[in-house]
Design a protein around this motif. Structure first.
Motif, mmCIF file in Angstrom:
data_model
loop_
_atom_site.group_PDB
_atom_site.id
_atom_site.type_symbol
_atom_site.label_atom_id
_atom_site.label_comp_id
_atom_site.label_asym_id
_atom_site.label_seq_id
_atom_site.Cartn_x
_atom_site.Cartn_y
_atom_site.Cartn_z
ATOM 1 N N GLY A 52 5.132 5.384 -11.328
ATOM 2 C CA GLY A 52 5.615 3.800 -11.096
ATOM 3 C C GLY A 52 6.555 3.453 -9.851
ATOM 4 O O GLY A 52 6.594 2.561 -9.088
ATOM 5 N N ILE A 53 7.500 4.408 -9.765
ATOM 6 C CA ILE A 53 8.663 4.348 -8.520
ATOM 7 C C ILE A 53 7.706 4.418 -7.287
ATOM 8 O O ILE A 53 8.177 3.513 -6.221
ATOM 9 C CB ILE A 53 9.697 5.347 -8.583
ATOM 10 N N VAL A 54 6.790 5.181 -7.205
ATOM 11 C CA VAL A 54 6.040 5.238 -5.831
ATOM 12 C C VAL A 54 5.319 4.228 -5.703
ATOM 13 O O VAL A 54 5.410 3.583 -4.304
ATOM 14 C CB VAL A 54 5.268 6.643 -6.032
ATOM 15 N N GLU A 55 4.809 3.779 -6.751
ATOM 16 C CA GLU A 55 4.008 2.262 -6.634
ATOM 17 C C GLU A 55 4.745 1.441 -5.854
ATOM 18 O O GLU A 55 4.341 0.405 -5.215
ATOM 19 C CB GLU A 55 3.158 2.085 -7.733
ATOM 20 N N TRP A 56 6.027 1.373 -6.672
ATOM 21 C CA TRP A 56 6.937 0.204 -6.289
ATOM 22 C C TRP A 56 7.376 0.088 -4.739
ATOM 23 O O TRP A 56 7.555 -0.962 -4.039
ATOM 24 C CB TRP A 56 8.125 0.289 -7.402
ATOM 25 N N ALA A 57 7.651 1.423 -4.491
ATOM 26 C CA ALA A 57 7.995 1.622 -2.963
ATOM 27 C C ALA A 57 6.709 1.094 -2.094
ATOM 28 O O ALA A 57 7.107 0.424 -1.076
ATOM 29 C CB ALA A 57 8.307 2.973 -2.561
ATOM 30 N N CYS A 58 5.626 1.504 -2.496
ATOM 31 C CA CYS A 58 4.391 0.862 -1.625
ATOM 32 C C CYS A 58 4.470 -0.452 -1.580
ATOM 33 O O CYS A 58 4.057 -0.967 -0.558
ATOM 34 C CB CYS A 58 3.138 1.575 -2.187
ATOM 35 N N ILE A 59 4.508 -1.121 -2.741
ATOM 36 C CA ILE A 59 4.530 -2.556 -2.702
ATOM 37 C C ILE A 59 5.568 -3.168 -1.961
ATOM 38 O O ILE A 59 5.418 -4.402 -1.207
ATOM 39 C CB ILE A 59 4.638 -2.925 -4.252
ATOM 40 N N GLN A 60 6.733 -2.677 -1.995
ATOM 41 C CA GLN A 60 8.065 -3.082 -1.276
ATOM 42 C C GLN A 60 7.574 -3.039 0.116
ATOM 43 O O GLN A 60 7.668 -4.030 1.081
ATOM 44 C CB GLN A 60 9.000 -2.333 -1.373
ATOM 45 N N ALA A 61 6.990 -2.035 0.675
ATOM 46 C CA ALA A 61 6.456 -1.618 2.106
ATOM 47 C C ALA A 61 5.686 -2.715 2.520
ATOM 48 O O ALA A 61 5.608 -3.148 3.809
ATOM 49 C CB ALA A 61 5.913 -0.562 2.242
ATOM 50 N N LEU A 62 4.918 -3.364 1.651
ATOM 51 C CA LEU A 62 3.925 -4.485 2.197
ATOM 52 C C LEU A 62 4.453 -6.025 2.067
ATOM 53 O O LEU A 62 3.769 -6.710 2.465
ATOM 54 C CB LEU A 62 2.848 -4.571 1.129
ATOM 55 N N HIS A 63 5.828 -6.045 1.753
ATOM 56 C CA HIS A 63 6.321 -7.427 1.912
ATOM 57 C C HIS A 63 6.187 -8.025 3.256
ATOM 58 O O HIS A 63 6.546 -7.217 4.213
ATOM 59 C CB HIS A 63 7.644 -7.221 1.557
ATOM 60 N N GLY A 64 5.692 -9.261 3.295
ATOM 61 C CA GLY A 64 5.635 -9.876 4.769
ATOM 62 C C GLY A 64 4.157 -9.384 5.383
ATOM 63 O O GLY A 64 4.196 -10.151 6.315
ATOM 64 N N HIS A 65 3.473 -8.499 4.911
ATOM 65 C CA HIS A 65 2.056 -8.261 5.533
ATOM 66 C C HIS A 65 0.928 -8.757 4.541
ATOM 67 O O HIS A 65 -0.112 -8.565 5.105
ATOM 68 C CB HIS A 65 2.092 -6.842 5.527
ATOM 69 N N LEU A 66 0.943 -9.682 3.618
ATOM 70 C CA LEU A 66 0.136 -9.938 3.028
ATOM 71 C C LEU A 66 0.023 -11.696 2.900
ATOM 72 O O LEU A 66 1.070 -12.094 3.075
ATOM 73 C CB LEU A 66 0.047 -9.582 1.157
ATOM 74 N N ASP A 67 -1.055 -12.059 2.891
ATOM 75 C CA ASP A 67 -1.388 -13.599 2.777
ATOM 76 C C ASP A 67 -1.145 -14.101 1.445
ATOM 77 O O ASP A 67 -0.996 -13.396 0.385
ATOM 78 C CB ASP A 67 -2.914 -13.927 3.079
ATOM 79 N N ASP A 68 -0.580 -15.454 1.386
ATOM 80 C CA ASP A 68 -0.252 -15.997 0.117
ATOM 81 C C ASP A 68 -1.475 -15.814 -0.825
ATOM 82 O O ASP A 68 -2.603 -15.973 -0.302
ATOM 83 C CB ASP A 68 0.157 -17.605 0.400
#
Length: 141
Positions: free
Chosen positions: A47-63
């Motif tokens: 879960g911690i690894v998934e969280w880090a990946c999600i954070q890495a994507l901030h600003g790179h996905l469309d609404d």
């Protein structure tokens, strides 16, 4: 997906392990887990690894887009005790359509505790929530 979603996006996350993220707390109803020493549970580490990946994507996905984990290939090489800080480094290695492959390494103050790959899929939130509603019988025609 935004045009900035390309291989090379990297992120580092720090996570201090609380006691309630240890093996005995993973499934409290399991006497087998309750008998294991209090070290970071593999399930929580994922879960911690998934969280880090999600954070890495901030600003790179469309609404309206989000990502969901679709595959995990991680080692768990060393125990981490409560109070230790886990440092997770993730790097987007490959973008194949809506599939995102991350390389990961996690370590604490003593050793590398995990390495491997994590795959995430970019999805439309509304479509996904509709699929969930259909499964639960709450979908509107």
């Amino acid at each position: 997906m935004k045009s900035t979603l390309k291989p090379g996006i990297a992120h580092t996350m720090h996570y201090t392990v609380p006691e309630n993220r240890t093996v005995p707390h993973l499934l409290p109803e399991s006497p087998d887990f309750a008998d294991i020493p209090e070290v970071l549970a593999t399930g929580y580490m994922v879960g911690i690894v998934e969280w880090a990946c999600i954070q890495a994507l901030h600003g790179h996905l469309d609404d309206g887009e989000l990502t969901l984990g679709t595959h995990v290939d991680l080692s768990h090489d060393a125990p981490t005790v409560p109070g230790s800080t886990v440092i997770v480094d993730v790097c987007l290695a490959e973008v194949d359509g809506r599939s995102l492959l991350f390389e990961i390494e996690a370590r604490d103050e003593h050793a590398v505790i995990s390495s491997g790959h994590h795959l995430r899929g970019v999805i439309d939130r509304d479509c996904f929530e509709f699929r969930i509603a259909r499964r639960t019988g709450r979908a509107r025609p």
